[in-house]
Design a protein around this motif. Structure first.
Motif, PDB file in Angstrom:
ATOM      1  N   THR A  54      47.969  29.280 -48.174  1.00 35.90           N
ATOM      2  CA  THR A  54      48.012  29.814 -46.803  1.00 35.90           C
ATOM      3  C   THR A  54      47.967  31.330 -46.971  1.00 35.90           C
ATOM      4  OG1 THR A  54      50.356  29.773 -46.343  1.00 35.90           O
ATOM      5  CG2 THR A  54      48.767  27.842 -45.638  1.00 35.90           C
TER       6      THR A  54
ATOM      7  N   GLU B   9      48.181  31.848 -39.240  1.00 35.26           N
ATOM      8  CA  GLU B   9      48.333  31.206 -40.496  1.00 35.26           C
ATOM      9  C   GLU B   9      46.950  30.616 -41.050  1.00 35.26           C
ATOM     10  OE1 GLU B   9      51.257  28.380 -42.869  1.00 35.26           O
ATOM     11  OE2 GLU B   9      52.243  29.857 -41.738  1.00 35.26           O
TER      12      GLU B   9
ATOM     13  N   ALA C  70      44.237  28.997 -44.013  1.00 38.25           N
ATOM     14  CA  ALA C  70      43.873  28.573 -45.273  1.00 38.25           C
ATOM     15  C   ALA C  70      43.578  29.533 -46.179  1.00 38.25           C
ATOM     16  CB  ALA C  70      43.179  27.217 -45.450  1.00 38.25           C
TER      17      ALA C  70
END
Length: 104
Positions: A13, A60, A62
């Protein structure tokens, strides 16, 4: 405007802080972030006004992806990030979308 990135230890992340400076906000009372990460919702991701007059929000996301986004000022004026990683023509308008790249 700026994008600040911080990757998790496992590199899965990336925390991205989206910031609109006081100058770029041009007197806006509210700013929302719309993009691939929130189904282009113009209301789901509001930026918070800071004491210096800038607006920001941290998401946040990927890692190892590219996300298109734009800012919506006062619910009526779309703006790109002046320091986006790149720009892509928007499919439904004559404008470009900003892009944040979450790979190291």
């Amino acid at each position: 405007m700026s994008l600040k990135k911080s990757f998790s230890k496992d590199k899965q992340t990336c925390k991205v802080t989206f910031t609109v400076s006081k100058e770029a906000a041009q007197g806006a009372k509210s700013i929302n972030l719309a993009g691939d990460f929130n189904s282009w919702s113009s209301t789901d991701t509001p930026l918070t006004l800071g004491s210096d007059g800038s607006f920001s929000v941290t998401l946040e996301l990927a890692a190892d992806r590219e996300y298109q986004f734009r800012y919506l000022l006062d619910g009526c004026r779309w703006e790109n990030d002046w320091k986006a990683d790149k720009y892509i023509p928007a499919p439904f308008s004559n404008a470009d979308n900003s892009v944040v790249v979450t790979r190291q």
